[in-house]
Design an enzyme around this catalytic site. Sequence first.
Site, PDB file in Angstrom:
ATOM      1  N   GLU A 328      22.271 -12.861 -23.526  1.00  0.00           N
ATOM      2  CA  GLU A 328      22.249 -11.431 -23.827  1.00  0.00           C
ATOM      3  C   GLU A 328      20.942 -11.070 -24.518  1.00  0.00           C
ATOM      4  OE1 GLU A 328      26.867 -10.153 -24.628  1.00  0.00           O
ATOM      5  OE2 GLU A 328      25.683 -10.767 -26.358  1.00  0.00           O
ATOM      6  N   CYS A 329      20.244 -10.097 -23.996  1.00  0.00           N
ATOM      7  CA  CYS A 329      19.023  -9.557 -24.597  1.00  0.00           C
ATOM      8  C   CYS A 329      18.043 -10.688 -24.925  1.00  0.00           C
ATOM      9  CB  CYS A 329      19.363  -8.709 -25.828  1.00  0.00           C
ATOM     10  SG  CYS A 329      18.048  -7.539 -26.266  1.00  0.00           S
TER      11      CYS A 329
END
Length: 439
Positions: A328-329
């Site tokens: 994520e990210c």
Amino acid sequence: MTDMPGIMISAPSSGTGKTTVMLGLLRALADDGLHVQPFKSGPDYIDPAFHHAASGRASFNLDTWAMGEDLLGAICDQAKGAEICVAEGSMGLYDGVATRGQSGFGSSAETAQRLGWPVVLIVDVSGQAQSAAATALGFQAYNPDVPFAGVILNRCASPRHERLARRGMEQAGITVLGVLPRRGDLTLPERHLGLIQAVEHPDLDAAIAGYADFLREHVDIAAIKAAARGQIPAHARARLPKPPAQRIALARDAAFSFTYPHLLEGWRAHGAEILPFSPLANEAPDAEADLVWLPGGYPELHGGTLAAAETFKSGLAKHAETRPVHGECGGYMALGEALIDKEGTRHQMAGLLGLVTSYEKRKFHLGYRRAVLEAPLPGHEPGAALRGHEFHYSTILEQPDAPLARVADADGNAVPETGSHRGHVTGTFFHLITAEEAQ
């Protein structure tokens, strides 16, 4: 309905001192022997760690845009055993989005109204005196259904300034719960996503203890406790999210730490085993893990260290041959081909996806995200609709792999950060909050 007294610490806008008051109040109440349950209204994933440090209890996000009634109920249930709840709002009290989400628009006022928690409004009185009362009165009157406890006046310059500001509040019929004199040493260090992480603060416990002493001196804590009230609605289907696998290798260090607390609590509650490891310490994920999960964080600050972490990268690649890996990210960036830092230096990442990102020319990406999956993501099948939040400054230079999802902002406008997938590897720029509940 279950009685659960609480208050909402909010303000007319960001930057008014909410966090200082929140942390000081949590510690002061805990020091008085109360079991205090902290919450964060909105999608912030940095503040809850500070709340935990101040109160000794895990803090959870309450988010009416991203969360449906069942998940909100399950998160409220985490307050069982507490004597008082203290929630910190995001931005200004009434700030949210324009399009309704799963159960609301995402404002702190909605959370306060839903749970009956009176608002303690932090009003910055610098540059004004009696006029601050007009601001407070407007916030109180804007929605009479939002319970209102009173105000704490912040950044007061002198005894004369305090007398004038109090006079205005008295004329407006607004209770003053405290007045904080201006002090420049009460600001926590910040970075581009807000506060630095709690684990990075050089002496966090001493700082929080100082905030508590400051509040005891200038705020009527007994009056705040007396103002607390509220009820938690009962939800027969209230459940925290299920884990995406049974044994989850979770990256956990200064480069990867942004995971919503309700997800981890849900994974554990459903019997999953969480196996932490540190990419910065060049640790490989547990070889027995079913899934590797790389949360967001600050990989851009550690590009050289991650590029040199051969044990980490080879362990990740070995896992990805047969089992899922998700990022994520910041975790997504670390799974990519390369990351270019703000000085323009290119760092070789894991290379499990073709993603190339750059911080050399910063571009702000912020907001809620709704994603409809076009390929599986661990724990979710194609077609599932997910809710999350995106907050970063990186720019995509290359994203050659197949899109993971159709992604839109809170108003339904498409965004180009679709995430991507290759083999067993997936990545998104948004931080997952939950899957949509059936209506």
